[in-house]
Design a protein around this motif. Structure first.
Motif, PDB file in Angstrom:
ATOM      1  N   MET A   1     -16.438  -4.109 -14.206  1.00 51.91           N
ATOM      2  CA  MET A   1     -16.635  -3.094 -14.265  1.00 51.91           C
ATOM      3  C   MET A   1     -15.227  -2.611 -13.034  1.00 51.91           C
ATOM      4  O   MET A   1     -15.789  -2.712 -12.104  1.00 51.91           O
ATOM      5  CB  MET A   1     -17.556  -1.537 -13.531  1.00 51.91           C
ATOM      6  CG  MET A   1     -17.744  -0.162 -13.533  1.00 51.91           C
ATOM      7  SD  MET A   1     -17.573   0.647 -15.108  1.00 51.91           S
ATOM      8  CE  MET A   1     -16.740   2.228 -13.512  1.00 51.91           C
ATOM      9  N   ALA A   2     -14.471  -2.071 -13.566  1.00 46.81           N
ATOM     10  CA  ALA A   2     -13.491  -2.138 -12.799  1.00 46.81           C
ATOM     11  C   ALA A   2     -13.126  -0.869 -12.020  1.00 46.81           C
ATOM     12  O   ALA A   2     -13.961   0.098 -12.291  1.00 46.81           O
ATOM     13  CB  ALA A   2     -12.208  -1.833 -13.940  1.00 46.81           C
ATOM     14  N   MET A   3     -12.764  -1.373 -11.315  1.00 49.02           N
ATOM     15  CA  MET A   3     -11.881  -0.126 -10.153  1.00 49.02           C
ATOM     16  C   MET A   3     -11.175   0.117  -9.250  1.00 49.02           C
ATOM     17  O   MET A   3      -9.857  -0.556  -9.597  1.00 49.02           O
ATOM     18  CB  MET A   3     -12.590  -0.754  -8.623  1.00 49.02           C
ATOM     19  CG  MET A   3     -14.141  -1.136  -8.408  1.00 49.02           C
ATOM     20  SD  MET A   3     -15.210  -1.640  -7.267  1.00 49.02           S
ATOM     21  CE  MET A   3     -15.377   0.398  -6.210  1.00 49.02           C
ATOM     22  N   ASN A   4     -10.857   0.670  -8.710  1.00 52.79           N
ATOM     23  CA  ASN A   4      -9.530   0.851  -8.178  1.00 52.79           C
ATOM     24  C   ASN A   4      -9.781   1.161  -7.211  1.00 52.79           C
ATOM     25  O   ASN A   4     -10.204   1.575  -6.106  1.00 52.79           O
ATOM     26  CB  ASN A   4      -8.563   3.327  -8.326  1.00 52.79           C
ATOM     27  CG  ASN A   4      -9.103   3.384 -10.223  1.00 52.79           C
ATOM     28  OD1 ASN A   4      -8.169   2.581 -10.848  1.00 52.79           O
ATOM     29  ND2 ASN A   4      -9.267   4.093 -10.411  1.00 52.79           N
ATOM     30  N   GLY A   5      -8.421   0.756  -6.063  1.00 54.18           N
ATOM     31  CA  GLY A   5      -7.893   0.853  -4.646  1.00 54.18           C
ATOM     32  C   GLY A   5      -6.509   1.566  -4.372  1.00 54.18           C
ATOM     33  O   GLY A   5      -6.109   1.689  -4.847  1.00 54.18           O
ATOM     34  N   SER A  47      -5.399  -1.144  -9.462  1.00 52.72           N
ATOM     35  CA  SER A  47      -6.978  -1.817 -10.364  1.00 52.72           C
ATOM     36  C   SER A  47      -7.751  -2.374 -10.268  1.00 52.72           C
ATOM     37  O   SER A  47      -6.820  -4.013 -10.233  1.00 52.72           O
ATOM     38  CB  SER A  47      -6.994  -1.076 -11.813  1.00 52.72           C
ATOM     39  OG  SER A  47      -6.653  -1.467 -12.572  1.00 52.72           O
ATOM     40  N   PHE A  48      -8.366  -2.910 -11.023  1.00 52.13           N
ATOM     41  CA  PHE A  48      -8.755  -4.540 -10.373  1.00 52.13           C
ATOM     42  C   PHE A  48     -11.101  -4.533 -10.679  1.00 52.13           C
ATOM     43  O   PHE A  48     -11.361  -3.794 -10.634  1.00 52.13           O
ATOM     44  CB  PHE A  48      -9.243  -5.230  -8.309  1.00 52.13           C
ATOM     45  CG  PHE A  48      -9.972  -3.505  -7.795  1.00 52.13           C
ATOM     46  CD1 PHE A  48     -10.703  -4.614  -7.339  1.00 52.13           C
ATOM     47  CD2 PHE A  48      -9.145  -2.668  -6.915  1.00 52.13           C
ATOM     48  CE1 PHE A  48     -12.050  -3.728  -6.378  1.00 52.13           C
ATOM     49  CE2 PHE A  48     -10.102  -2.234  -6.159  1.00 52.13           C
ATOM     50  CZ  PHE A  48     -11.473  -2.416  -6.099  1.00 52.13           C
ATOM     51  N   GLU A  49     -10.771  -5.948 -10.440  1.00 52.42           N
ATOM     52  CA  GLU A  49     -12.653  -6.074 -10.653  1.00 52.42           C
ATOM     53  C   GLU A  49     -12.951  -6.502  -9.478  1.00 52.42           C
ATOM     54  O   GLU A  49     -12.368  -7.900  -8.805  1.00 52.42           O
ATOM     55  CB  GLU A  49     -12.737  -7.527 -11.909  1.00 52.42           C
ATOM     56  CG  GLU A  49     -11.950  -6.737 -13.253  1.00 52.42           C
ATOM     57  CD  GLU A  49     -12.851  -6.107 -14.300  1.00 52.42           C
ATOM     58  OE1 GLU A  49     -13.783  -5.464 -13.979  1.00 52.42           O
ATOM     59  OE2 GLU A  49     -12.104  -5.069 -14.972  1.00 52.42           O
ATOM     60  N   PRO A  50     -13.663  -5.535  -9.627  1.00 46.43           N
ATOM     61  CA  PRO A  50     -14.648  -6.027  -7.777  1.00 46.43           C
ATOM     62  C   PRO A  50     -15.402  -7.243  -8.069  1.00 46.43           C
ATOM     63  O   PRO A  50     -16.436  -7.391  -8.961  1.00 46.43           O
ATOM     64  CB  PRO A  50     -15.596  -5.107  -7.453  1.00 46.43           C
ATOM     65  CG  PRO A  50     -15.724  -4.364  -8.782  1.00 46.43           C
ATOM     66  CD  PRO A  50     -14.622  -4.493  -9.867  1.00 46.43           C
ATOM     67  N   THR A  51     -15.803  -8.308  -6.826  1.00 45.65           N
ATOM     68  CA  THR A  51     -16.587  -9.636  -6.742  1.00 45.65           C
ATOM     69  C   THR A  51     -17.195 -10.154  -5.428  1.00 45.65           C
ATOM     70  O   THR A  51     -16.374  -8.557  -4.472  1.00 45.65           O
ATOM     71  CB  THR A  51     -15.849 -11.050  -7.250  1.00 45.65           C
ATOM     72  OG1 THR A  51     -16.838 -11.607  -7.373  1.00 45.65           O
ATOM     73  CG2 THR A  51     -14.563 -11.160  -6.918  1.00 45.65           C
ATOM     74  N   LEU A  57     -16.941  -9.193   0.491  1.00 49.64           N
ATOM     75  CA  LEU A  57     -15.732  -8.451  -0.689  1.00 49.64           C
ATOM     76  C   LEU A  57     -14.882  -8.739  -0.862  1.00 49.64           C
ATOM     77  O   LEU A  57     -13.751  -8.842   0.060  1.00 49.64           O
ATOM     78  CB  LEU A  57     -15.876  -7.123  -0.640  1.00 49.64           C
ATOM     79  CG  LEU A  57     -17.571  -6.410  -0.387  1.00 49.64           C
ATOM     80  CD1 LEU A  57     -17.479  -4.874  -0.069  1.00 49.64           C
ATOM     81  CD2 LEU A  57     -18.109  -5.951  -1.663  1.00 49.64           C
ATOM     82  N   SER A  58     -14.350  -9.175  -2.379  1.00 49.31           N
ATOM     83  CA  SER A  58     -12.894  -8.783  -2.642  1.00 49.31           C
ATOM     84  C   SER A  58     -12.960  -8.110  -3.979  1.00 49.31           C
ATOM     85  O   SER A  58     -12.989  -8.315  -4.589  1.00 49.31           O
ATOM     86  CB  SER A  58     -12.831 -11.050  -2.938  1.00 49.31           C
ATOM     87  OG  SER A  58     -13.828 -11.525  -3.901  1.00 49.31           O
ATOM     88  N   ALA A  59     -11.573  -8.697  -5.089  1.00 50.81           N
ATOM     89  CA  ALA A  59     -11.103  -8.247  -6.161  1.00 50.81           C
ATOM     90  C   ALA A  59      -9.951  -9.870  -6.874  1.00 50.81           C
ATOM     91  O   ALA A  59      -9.878 -10.143  -6.224  1.00 50.81           O
ATOM     92  CB  ALA A  59     -10.411  -7.210  -5.415  1.00 50.81           C
ATOM     93  N   TYR A  60     -10.894  -9.610  -7.926  1.00 52.71           N
ATOM     94  CA  TYR A  60      -9.573 -10.419  -9.331  1.00 52.71           C
ATOM     95  C   TYR A  60      -9.422  -9.586 -10.007  1.00 52.71           C
ATOM     96  O   TYR A  60      -9.316  -8.311 -10.546  1.00 52.71           O
ATOM     97  CB  TYR A  60     -10.381 -11.123  -9.750  1.00 52.71           C
ATOM     98  CG  TYR A  60     -11.580 -10.802 -10.706  1.00 52.71           C
ATOM     99  CD1 TYR A  60     -11.646 -11.474 -11.424  1.00 52.71           C
ATOM    100  CD2 TYR A  60     -12.610 -10.910 -10.272  1.00 52.71           C
ATOM    101  CE1 TYR A  60     -12.084 -10.865 -12.581  1.00 52.71           C
ATOM    102  CE2 TYR A  60     -13.898 -10.359 -10.965  1.00 52.71           C
ATOM    103  CZ  TYR A  60     -13.301  -9.811 -12.672  1.00 52.71           C
ATOM    104  OH  TYR A  60     -14.734  -9.908 -13.032  1.00 52.71           O
ATOM    105  N   ALA A  61      -8.595  -9.979 -11.088  1.00 54.25           N
ATOM    106  CA  ALA A  61      -7.396  -8.805 -11.989  1.00 54.25           C
ATOM    107  C   ALA A  61      -7.084  -7.615 -11.407  1.00 54.25           C
ATOM    108  O   ALA A  61      -7.275  -7.129 -12.201  1.00 54.25           O
ATOM    109  CB  ALA A  61      -8.620  -9.086 -12.847  1.00 54.25           C
ATOM    110  N   VAL A  62      -6.271  -7.918 -10.370  1.00 54.08           N
ATOM    111  CA  VAL A  62      -5.697  -7.068  -9.230  1.00 54.08           C
ATOM    112  C   VAL A  62      -4.581  -6.314 -10.590  1.00 54.08           C
ATOM    113  O   VAL A  62      -3.509  -7.487 -10.646  1.00 54.08           O
ATOM    114  CB  VAL A  62      -5.218  -7.375  -8.319  1.00 54.08           C
ATOM    115  CG1 VAL A  62      -4.479  -5.884  -7.317  1.00 54.08           C
ATOM    116  CG2 VAL A  62      -6.829  -7.733  -7.292  1.00 54.08           C
TER     117      VAL A  62
END
Length: 160
Positions: A1-5, A47-51, A57-62
């Motif tokens: 589920m994509a998130m914004n940041g 926007s990114f995929e949280p993981t 906590l990290s982010a991919y597909a940023v």
């Protein structure tokens, strides 16, 4: 589920940084996980995929949101898609002209009224001032002078 940041920290030389996500948590990201790394900078919306990884906590597909939606010129926020045309011109102004900040936005009629015939001024009191006129689809014209903004840099932004 994509998130914004928003990118809160970016170490270009090290190739990683941190994103504050929509829950206020900090997430690590690495440049190899970024779709458009040339747009990376502190304060950029992403926007990114949280993981999570072993460090937390990290982010991919940023994906960095292109900033082309708005540009800021002398404190005015202008939507790029609202700009119909722009024009750089030079106008002879009296050497002691000061910017009237309250009155920077002039209608074209008022603008034409403000351009004095060159013969009215003594040549010694005149200087050429570069100006940038931006016309929006709403029909307003914003005029910025080289005293307020870097005209060349602004035109580069407009040409994006």
């Amino acid at each position: 589920m994509a998130m914004n940041g928003t990118i809160t920290t970016w170490f270009k030389d090290k190739g990683f940084g941190f994103i504050k996500d929509e829950n206020g948590d900090n997430r690590y990201f690495h440049v190899i996980k970024v779709a458009n790394p040339d747009l990376l900078k502190k304060g950029a919306a992403v926007s990114f995929e949280p993981t999570t990884n072993k460090k937390g906590l990290s982010a991919y597909a940023v994906k960095v949101e292109p900033e082309s939606k708005y540009i800021y010129i002398a404190g005015e926020r202008i939507k790029l898609t609202a700009i119909k045309s722009f024009l750089v011109f030079s106008e002879e102004v009296s050497a002691d002209t000061r910017i009237d900040k309250e009155n920077t936005v002039l209608s074209v009629g008022a603008l034409m009224g403000n351009i004095r015939p060159k013969s009215a001024a003594k040549p010694s009191d005149v200087r050429a001032m570069k100006k940038l006129a931006i016309t929006t689809f709403q029909g307003s014209t914003l005029i910025f002078t080289e005293d307020e903004i870097d005209i060349e840099a602004t035109v580069k932004l407009l040409k994006v």
